[in-house]
Design a protein around this motif. Structure first.
Motif, mmCIF file in Angstrom:
data_model
loop_
_atom_site.group_PDB
_atom_site.id
_atom_site.type_symbol
_atom_site.label_atom_id
_atom_site.label_comp_id
_atom_site.label_asym_id
_atom_site.label_seq_id
_atom_site.Cartn_x
_atom_site.Cartn_y
_atom_site.Cartn_z
ATOM 1 N N GLY A 1 -6.057 14.147 4.614
ATOM 2 C CA GLY A 1 -4.804 14.689 4.092
ATOM 3 C C GLY A 1 -3.882 15.288 5.130
ATOM 4 N N HIS A 2 -4.232 15.185 6.404
ATOM 5 C CA HIS A 2 -3.420 15.759 7.465
ATOM 6 C C HIS A 2 -2.810 14.660 8.332
ATOM 7 C CE1 HIS A 2 -5.223 19.609 6.430
ATOM 8 N NE2 HIS A 2 -6.428 19.061 6.580
ATOM 9 N N ASP A 3 -1.725 15.024 9.025
ATOM 10 C CA ASP A 3 -1.109 14.093 9.966
ATOM 11 C C ASP A 3 -1.929 13.998 11.240
ATOM 12 O OD1 ASP A 3 1.200 13.646 8.327
ATOM 13 O OD2 ASP A 3 1.985 15.578 8.985
ATOM 14 N N LEU A 4 -1.914 12.811 11.847
ATOM 15 C CA LEU A 4 -2.575 12.659 13.137
ATOM 16 C C LEU A 4 -1.929 13.534 14.205
ATOM 17 C CD1 LEU A 4 -3.312 8.828 13.513
ATOM 18 C CD2 LEU A 4 -4.947 10.668 13.127
ATOM 19 N N THR A 5 -0.626 13.733 14.087
ATOM 20 C CA THR A 5 0.096 14.477 15.121
ATOM 21 C C THR A 5 -0.171 15.970 15.069
ATOM 22 O OG1 THR A 5 2.030 14.826 13.719
ATOM 23 C CG2 THR A 5 1.981 12.802 15.032
ATOM 24 N N GLY A 6 -0.593 16.479 13.915
ATOM 25 C CA GLY A 6 -0.700 17.925 13.759
ATOM 26 C C GLY A 6 0.653 18.608 13.874
ATOM 27 N N GLY A 7 1.740 17.852 13.626
ATOM 28 C CA GLY A 7 3.091 18.390 13.730
ATOM 29 C C GLY A 7 3.645 18.378 15.139
ATOM 30 N N ARG A 8 2.877 17.913 16.108
ATOM 31 C CA ARG A 8 3.327 17.881 17.502
ATOM 32 C C ARG A 8 4.159 16.629 17.787
ATOM 33 N NH1 ARG A 8 -2.063 19.617 17.820
ATOM 34 N NH2 ARG A 8 -2.429 21.531 19.019
ATOM 35 N N ALA B 1 0.855 -1.190 0.000
ATOM 36 C CA ALA B 1 0.000 0.000 0.000
ATOM 37 C C ALA B 1 0.890 1.238 0.000
ATOM 38 C CB ALA B 1 -0.920 0.016 1.210
ATOM 39 N N GLU B 2 0.368 2.303 -0.589
ATOM 40 C CA GLU B 2 1.109 3.570 -0.602
ATOM 41 C C GLU B 2 1.097 4.183 0.794
ATOM 42 O OE1 GLU B 2 1.026 7.894 -2.939
ATOM 43 O OE2 GLU B 2 -0.337 6.269 -3.523
ATOM 44 N N THR B 3 2.242 4.700 1.208
ATOM 45 C CA THR B 3 2.327 5.330 2.526
ATOM 46 C C THR B 3 2.521 6.836 2.393
ATOM 47 O OG1 THR B 3 4.712 4.905 2.631
ATOM 48 C CG2 THR B 3 3.254 3.265 3.612
ATOM 49 N N ARG B 4 2.232 7.549 3.462
ATOM 50 C CA ARG B 4 2.315 8.990 3.498
ATOM 51 C C ARG B 4 3.645 9.437 4.113
ATOM 52 N NH1 ARG B 4 -0.075 11.121 7.143
ATOM 53 N NH2 ARG B 4 -0.644 13.097 6.173
ATOM 54 N N ARG B 5 4.074 10.612 3.743
ATOM 55 C CA ARG B 5 5.175 11.263 4.448
ATOM 56 C C ARG B 5 4.576 12.010 5.628
ATOM 57 N NH1 ARG B 5 9.507 14.710 1.151
ATOM 58 N NH2 ARG B 5 9.930 12.567 0.472
ATOM 59 N N THR B 6 5.065 11.734 6.800
ATOM 60 C CA THR B 6 4.459 12.280 8.015
ATOM 61 C C THR B 6 5.338 13.361 8.641
ATOM 62 O OG1 THR B 6 5.475 10.573 9.390
ATOM 63 C CG2 THR B 6 3.276 10.103 8.497
ATOM 64 N N SER B 7 4.704 14.173 9.467
ATOM 65 C CA SER B 7 5.438 15.147 10.277
ATOM 66 C C SER B 7 5.066 14.911 11.732
ATOM 67 C CB SER B 7 5.086 16.583 9.869
ATOM 68 O OG SER B 7 3.731 16.860 10.174
ATOM 69 N N GLY B 8 5.785 15.564 12.632
ATOM 70 C CA GLY B 8 5.535 15.343 14.040
ATOM 71 C C GLY B 8 6.060 13.984 14.474
#
Length: 259
Positions: A172-179, A55-62
């Motif tokens: 389209g957003h990270d679960l972390t919200g960048g935190r 499966a395709e994965t996302r680039r994450t932040s936080g």
């Protein structure tokens, strides 16, 4: 010296000898401390903690940080002064040895048991995460790699990491919200979050490593509040769905559960 004085002196000497013996005698306790944390969205010793194929994965932040404690070994001698010191230090906890090491009598047996629990935790985290996303384990393979860590308490954070890498918040957003978000909790294949031990020490490890939010099994809110570091926000969870919803609300400014 009168007979009464001699008797008193003998009794005093015996009491002092008993106190010294008690102070120096090994006791069936372990002393625990804040342990390492690891970002399950990142790497550990040069390898990705979570690797997904099919499966395709996302680039994450936080960051999503699992937390741990370390404790004196099953063969360590813990004496009365160690226990007394632990009562007065917030970064130490005195725990019955059988609570820290419920299985095995030596380090080899305990390491084997902890490794088995970690593997089971990884498997159930994968099942819970893919189930939450309505994805098939036949099509998607997940490999989790985290060296030198045992036990089941990273299950929740593993599951959240898989969800974040595959779907984020679904919009389209990270679960972390960048935190930098830390947490602890076992996970069942059906997504139920279970209680763990050493939560006050884990919140300290999380704050030390930059986390400002800590996901805690709901049943352990009181324990988590007991020694909560300044600047740490507790978010109680009882299911993976609830944890995902709480992180979405945290990012958007919605209503977030509290202890």
């Amino acid at each position: 010296m009168s007979s009464r004085a001699r008797a008193l002196a003998v009794c005093t000497a015996l009491v002092l000898a008993l106190l010294v013996t008690v102070a120096l005698a090994p006791l069936p306790y372990s002393v625990a401390y804040p342990g390492m944390t690891a970002n399950v969205l990142g790497e550990d010793k040069g390898k990705p903690v979570i690797t997904i194929t099919g499966a395709e994965t996302r680039r994450t932040s936080g960051e999503l940080r699992m937390t741990s404690i370390v404790a004196t070994g099953p063969d360590a001698s813990v004496r009365l002064p160690d226990i007394v010191r632990g009562w007065f230090h917030t970064d130490e906890a005195v725990m019955p040895r059988e609570a820290v090491y419920p299985v095995g009598n030596n380090t080899e047996e305990i390491a084997e048991h902890n490794a088995k629990q970690m593997k089971e935790s990884q498997d159930t985290a994968t099942s819970a995460a893919l189930g939450q996303l309505n994805k098939s384990e036949k099509d998607i393979k997940v490999k989790l790699s985290l060296a030198d860590v045992g036990g089941p308490s990273a299950g929740l954070m593993f599951a959240l990491g898989i969800v974040d890498k595959l779907d984020g918040d679904g919009a389209g957003h990270d679960l972390t919200g960048g935190r930098t978000i830390a947490g602890t909790g076992t996970i069942s294949a059906g997504g139920k979050v279970g209680a763990v031990g050493g939560v006050p020490l884990k919140t300290q490890a999380a704050r030390r490593d930059g986390a400002s939010v800590f996901l805690v099994p709901r049943k352990e809110c009181a324990d988590a509040r007991a020694e909560l570091p300044n600047g740490m926000r507790l978010v109680p969870v009882s299911t993976l769905d609830g944890a995902v919803d709480a992180l979405k609300a945290l990012r958007t400014g919605g209503k977030v559960p509290s202890c």
